[in-house]
Design an enzyme around this catalytic site. Sequence first.
Site: not given
Length: 261
Positions: A18, A61, A88, A153, A157
Amino acid sequence: MARFAGRTALVTGAAHGIGRAIATRLHAEGASVLLADLDVDAATEVADRLGDGRAAARRCDVTAAADVAAMVAACVDAFGALDVLVANVGVASGEGFDGLDDEAWDRQVGPTLRGTIRCVQASMPRLLTSRHGGAVVMTGSVNGLSAFGNVGYSVAKAALPNLAQNLTVEYSAARVGEGQRPVRFNVVAPGTVRTRVWDTQHPDALVPLYPMGRLGEPDDIAAAVAFLASDDAAWVSGVTLPVEGGILAGPALAFQERNPG
Protein backbone atom coordinates in the site's frame (compact mmCIF):
# COMPACT_ATOMS: atom_id res chain seq x y z
CA MET A 1 -3.94 15.04 -13.10
CA ALA A 2 -1.37 17.17 -11.33
CA ARG A 3 -3.09 17.80 -8.01
CA PHE A 4 0.22 17.72 -6.15
CA ALA A 5 2.40 19.77 -8.49
CA GLY A 6 4.81 21.85 -6.43
CA ARG A 7 4.06 19.89 -3.24
CA THR A 8 6.14 17.54 -1.16
CA ALA A 9 4.83 14.33 0.40
CA LEU A 10 6.40 12.07 3.00
CA VAL A 11 5.17 8.47 2.99
CA THR A 12 6.16 6.01 5.69
CA GLY A 13 6.09 2.27 5.07
CA ALA A 14 6.63 3.18 1.43
CA ALA A 15 8.80 0.32 0.18
CA HIS A 16 6.08 -2.26 -0.40
CA GLY A 17 2.39 -2.80 -0.91
CA ILE A 18 0.00 0.00 0.00
CA GLY A 19 2.76 2.48 0.88
CA ARG A 20 4.54 1.94 -2.41
CA ALA A 21 1.28 2.43 -4.31
CA ILE A 22 0.58 5.64 -2.39
CA ALA A 23 4.04 7.07 -3.06
CA THR A 24 3.76 6.12 -6.73
CA ARG A 25 0.32 7.73 -7.05
CA LEU A 26 1.32 10.99 -5.38
CA HIS A 27 4.44 11.18 -7.53
CA ALA A 28 2.40 10.54 -10.68
CA GLU A 29 0.18 13.45 -9.71
CA GLY A 30 3.14 15.81 -9.43
CA ALA A 31 4.44 15.50 -5.88
CA SER A 32 8.02 15.25 -4.79
CA VAL A 33 8.06 12.23 -2.50
CA LEU A 34 10.30 10.96 0.27
CA LEU A 35 9.79 7.21 0.69
CA ALA A 36 10.61 6.13 4.23
CA ASP A 37 10.88 2.52 5.33
CA LEU A 38 12.96 0.12 7.38
CA ASP A 39 13.65 -1.67 4.08
CA VAL A 40 15.63 1.19 2.59
CA ASP A 41 16.96 -0.94 -0.29
CA ALA A 42 13.45 -1.61 -1.56
CA ALA A 43 12.45 2.02 -0.97
CA THR A 44 15.48 3.16 -2.95
CA GLU A 45 14.52 0.86 -5.83
CA VAL A 46 11.09 2.46 -5.94
CA ALA A 47 12.53 5.98 -5.77
CA ASP A 48 14.99 5.19 -8.56
CA ARG A 49 12.18 3.80 -10.69
CA LEU A 50 10.13 6.95 -10.19
CA GLY A 51 13.19 9.01 -11.09
CA ASP A 52 13.20 12.60 -12.42
CA GLY A 53 14.64 14.08 -9.22
CA ARG A 54 11.31 14.13 -7.40
CA ALA A 55 11.75 10.95 -5.36
CA ALA A 56 14.18 9.95 -2.63
CA ALA A 57 14.39 7.19 -0.05
CA ARG A 58 15.28 7.21 3.64
CA ARG A 59 15.58 4.46 6.22
CA CYS A 60 13.36 5.14 9.20
CA ASP A 61 12.26 3.21 12.25
CA VAL A 62 9.11 5.00 13.39
CA THR A 63 9.56 3.65 16.92
CA ALA A 64 12.77 5.72 17.24
CA ALA A 65 12.29 9.45 17.80
CA ALA A 66 15.71 10.33 16.40
CA ASP A 67 14.98 8.42 13.18
CA VAL A 68 11.67 10.20 12.73
CA ALA A 69 13.18 13.64 13.31
CA ALA A 70 15.97 12.87 10.84
CA MET A 71 13.41 11.63 8.29
CA VAL A 72 11.47 14.89 8.39
CA ALA A 73 14.68 16.91 8.17
CA ALA A 74 15.83 14.82 5.18
CA CYS A 75 12.54 15.46 3.41
CA VAL A 76 12.85 19.21 3.85
CA ASP A 77 16.53 19.16 2.88
CA ALA A 78 15.75 17.24 -0.29
CA PHE A 79 12.68 19.12 -1.45
CA GLY A 80 12.42 22.31 0.57
CA ALA A 81 9.05 21.69 2.18
CA LEU A 82 6.60 19.22 3.65
CA ASP A 83 2.97 19.52 2.61
CA VAL A 84 1.55 16.00 2.93
CA LEU A 85 2.29 13.29 5.49
CA VAL A 86 1.02 9.77 4.89
CA ALA A 87 1.55 7.72 8.06
CA ASN A 88 1.28 4.19 6.73
CA VAL A 89 3.16 1.92 9.14
CA GLY A 90 1.25 -0.87 10.88
CA VAL A 91 2.30 -4.13 12.51
CA ALA A 92 0.04 -7.09 13.30
CA SER A 93 1.30 -10.24 15.01
CA GLY A 94 -1.93 -12.14 15.43
CA GLU A 95 -1.96 -13.22 19.07
CA GLY A 96 -5.27 -13.81 20.76
CA PHE A 97 -6.09 -11.56 23.71
CA ASP A 98 -4.79 -14.06 26.26
CA GLY A 99 -1.43 -14.10 24.48
CA LEU A 100 -0.96 -10.34 24.48
CA ASP A 101 1.76 -9.77 27.05
CA ASP A 102 3.51 -6.41 27.33
CA GLU A 103 5.99 -7.30 24.61
CA ALA A 104 3.25 -8.31 22.19
CA TRP A 105 1.32 -5.09 22.84
CA ASP A 106 4.46 -3.02 22.33
CA ARG A 107 5.30 -4.87 19.11
CA GLN A 108 1.99 -3.79 17.59
CA VAL A 109 0.99 -0.57 19.32
CA GLY A 110 4.55 0.82 19.17
CA PRO A 111 4.81 1.25 15.40
CA THR A 112 1.11 1.28 14.54
CA LEU A 113 -0.12 3.97 16.94
CA ARG A 114 2.84 5.49 18.74
CA GLY A 115 4.87 5.57 15.54
CA THR A 116 2.07 7.39 13.76
CA ILE A 117 1.81 9.93 16.56
CA ARG A 118 5.57 10.43 16.53
CA CYS A 119 5.57 11.09 12.76
CA VAL A 120 2.72 13.59 13.06
CA GLN A 121 4.37 15.44 15.93
CA ALA A 122 7.68 15.72 14.10
CA SER A 123 5.98 16.94 10.92
CA MET A 124 3.68 19.56 12.44
CA PRO A 125 6.03 22.57 12.35
CA ARG A 126 6.40 22.13 8.60
CA LEU A 127 2.79 21.21 7.90
CA LEU A 128 1.52 24.27 9.74
CA THR A 129 3.57 26.53 7.49
CA SER A 130 2.81 24.76 4.22
CA ARG A 131 1.81 27.38 1.68
CA HIS A 132 -0.72 24.90 0.29
CA GLY A 133 -2.19 23.93 3.65
CA GLY A 134 -0.86 20.79 5.29
CA ALA A 135 -2.61 17.43 5.07
CA VAL A 136 -2.13 14.23 7.06
CA VAL A 137 -3.57 10.88 6.02
CA MET A 138 -3.20 7.95 8.41
CA THR A 139 -3.68 4.37 7.27
CA GLY A 140 -6.20 2.77 9.56
CA SER A 141 -8.07 -0.48 8.96
CA VAL A 142 -11.52 -2.00 9.03
CA ASN A 143 -10.05 -3.84 12.03
CA GLY A 144 -10.25 -0.53 13.85
CA LEU A 145 -13.94 -0.15 12.99
CA SER A 146 -15.32 -3.60 13.72
CA ALA A 147 -14.29 -6.94 15.24
CA PHE A 148 -12.13 -8.79 12.70
CA GLY A 149 -9.61 -10.28 15.15
CA ASN A 150 -5.94 -9.36 15.64
CA VAL A 151 -6.95 -7.49 18.76
CA GLY A 152 -3.62 -5.77 19.48
CA TYR A 153 -3.33 -4.39 15.96
CA SER A 154 -7.05 -3.60 15.87
CA VAL A 155 -6.95 -1.57 19.08
CA ALA A 156 -4.02 0.45 17.74
CA LYS A 157 -5.84 1.12 14.48
CA ALA A 158 -9.05 2.00 16.34
CA ALA A 159 -7.27 4.93 17.99
CA LEU A 160 -6.49 6.63 14.69
CA PRO A 161 -10.00 7.95 13.86
CA ASN A 162 -10.18 9.55 17.29
CA LEU A 163 -6.69 10.97 16.85
CA ALA A 164 -7.70 12.52 13.53
CA GLN A 165 -10.76 14.14 15.09
CA ASN A 166 -8.85 15.56 18.04
CA LEU A 167 -6.06 16.92 15.86
CA THR A 168 -8.56 18.48 13.47
CA VAL A 169 -9.83 20.57 16.38
CA GLU A 170 -6.43 21.23 17.93
CA TYR A 171 -4.99 22.54 14.67
CA SER A 172 -8.12 24.32 13.48
CA ALA A 173 -8.19 27.84 12.05
CA ALA A 174 -9.23 29.22 15.43
CA ARG A 175 -6.22 27.74 17.21
CA VAL A 176 -3.20 27.93 14.91
CA GLY A 177 -0.65 30.67 15.38
CA GLU A 178 0.22 33.69 13.31
CA GLY A 179 1.66 32.75 9.94
CA GLN A 180 0.21 29.24 10.23
CA ARG A 181 -2.67 27.53 8.47
CA PRO A 182 -5.00 24.79 9.72
CA VAL A 183 -3.94 21.24 8.92
CA ARG A 184 -6.34 18.52 7.80
CA PHE A 185 -6.23 15.05 9.37
CA ASN A 186 -8.03 12.05 7.87
CA VAL A 187 -7.87 8.27 8.01
CA VAL A 188 -8.26 5.71 5.23
CA ALA A 189 -9.47 2.31 6.48
CA PRO A 190 -8.68 -0.54 4.07
CA GLY A 191 -10.22 -3.97 4.04
CA THR A 192 -8.24 -7.00 2.84
CA VAL A 193 -5.71 -5.82 0.25
CA ARG A 194 -3.45 -8.06 -1.84
CA THR A 195 -0.01 -7.37 -0.42
CA ARG A 196 2.96 -9.53 0.53
CA VAL A 197 1.57 -10.16 4.02
CA TRP A 198 -0.84 -12.59 2.36
CA ASP A 199 1.84 -14.44 0.37
CA THR A 200 1.77 -17.53 2.59
CA GLN A 201 -1.97 -17.45 3.22
CA HIS A 202 -5.14 -17.88 1.17
CA PRO A 203 -6.83 -14.49 0.91
CA ASP A 204 -9.18 -15.57 -1.88
CA ALA A 205 -11.12 -17.50 0.76
CA LEU A 206 -12.23 -14.08 2.02
CA VAL A 207 -13.70 -12.93 -1.30
CA PRO A 208 -17.24 -14.14 -0.45
CA LEU A 209 -17.26 -11.69 2.48
CA TYR A 210 -16.91 -8.76 0.08
CA PRO A 211 -20.06 -7.52 -1.68
CA MET A 212 -17.89 -6.07 -4.46
CA GLY A 213 -16.76 -9.61 -5.30
CA ARG A 214 -13.01 -9.12 -4.96
CA LEU A 215 -10.23 -8.20 -2.59
CA GLY A 216 -8.65 -4.79 -2.66
CA GLU A 217 -5.53 -3.81 -4.55
CA PRO A 218 -2.92 -1.32 -3.29
CA ASP A 219 -3.99 1.12 -5.99
CA ASP A 220 -7.52 1.18 -4.53
CA ILE A 221 -6.12 2.56 -1.30
CA ALA A 222 -3.69 4.91 -3.05
CA ALA A 223 -6.55 6.52 -4.95
CA ALA A 224 -8.43 7.23 -1.73
CA VAL A 225 -5.32 8.63 -0.03
CA ALA A 226 -4.64 10.90 -3.00
CA PHE A 227 -8.18 12.26 -2.72
CA LEU A 228 -7.95 12.89 1.02
CA ALA A 229 -4.55 14.58 0.67
CA SER A 230 -5.59 16.78 -2.25
CA ASP A 231 -7.49 20.03 -2.55
CA ASP A 232 -10.46 17.98 -3.77
CA ALA A 233 -10.90 17.20 -0.06
CA ALA A 234 -10.15 20.76 1.09
CA TRP A 235 -13.23 20.78 3.34
CA VAL A 236 -12.76 17.25 4.66
CA SER A 237 -11.06 16.76 8.01
CA GLY A 238 -11.48 14.42 10.96
CA VAL A 239 -13.02 11.79 8.68
CA THR A 240 -12.37 8.05 8.40
CA LEU A 241 -12.97 6.75 4.88
CA PRO A 242 -13.49 2.98 4.66
CA VAL A 243 -12.13 1.56 1.40
CA GLU A 244 -13.19 -2.01 1.88
CA GLY A 245 -15.34 -3.40 -0.91
CA GLY A 246 -18.45 -3.29 1.25
CA ILE A 247 -17.30 -5.73 3.92
CA LEU A 248 -18.67 -3.55 6.70
CA ALA A 249 -22.08 -4.21 5.15
CA GLY A 250 -21.13 -7.87 4.72
CA PRO A 251 -22.88 -9.21 7.84
CA ALA A 252 -26.17 -7.85 6.53
CA LEU A 253 -25.47 -9.40 3.14
CA ALA A 254 -24.68 -12.78 4.70
CA PHE A 255 -27.87 -12.64 6.76
CA GLN A 256 -29.95 -11.90 3.66
CA GLU A 257 -28.37 -14.80 1.78
CA ARG A 258 -29.21 -17.19 4.63
CA ASN A 259 -32.69 -15.74 5.04
CA PRO A 260 -34.04 -14.87 1.55
CA GLY A 261 -37.18 -12.77 1.53
